[in-house]
Structures are given as C-alpha cells and as structure tokens.
Design a protein around this motif. Structure first.
Motif: not given
Length: 56
Positions: A20-29, A32-36
């Motif tokens: 679950i933590l890994g999935l959250r990290v991937v989604l956050l990355a 963040g990338t698409t937002s930037a």
C-alpha cells in the motif's frame, strides 16, 4: 518451529502495508510529475473562471 509459524501472519500484514505504501509513493510521484509538467508547459490561464470554452 512453531515460533516460525507465528511470524507468518505478521509478515503478511507487513507485506500488505509495504504494498500500500509503495502504491501511494508511485501515485504521488505520478501526480507530482504530471503537475510539474503541466505548470511548465501549460498556457497561462485567463481570468474567466474555469470554463474550457472561450467566452463570446
């Protein structure tokens, strides 16, 4: 040997938490990338609300 069997459910719960933590990290990355990229390459917004279509 029975102590080893007691460890398995804890490892399973730990594995689920890590997944679950890994999935959250991937989604956050991803977010963040698409937002930037959107901020960097996007056109400046006009003062007209959030409408997609230009006002006539």
């Amino acid at each position: 040997m029975s102590a080893g069997r007691r460890g398995w459910p804890a490892c399973g719960r730990l594995g689920e938490r890590l997944e679950i933590l890994g999935l959250r990290v991937v989604l956050l990355a991803y977010w963040g990338t698409t937002s930037a990229l959107a901020r960097r390459s996007g056109k400046p917004h006009r003062d007209g609300g959030e409408s997609v279509h230009p006002k006539r």
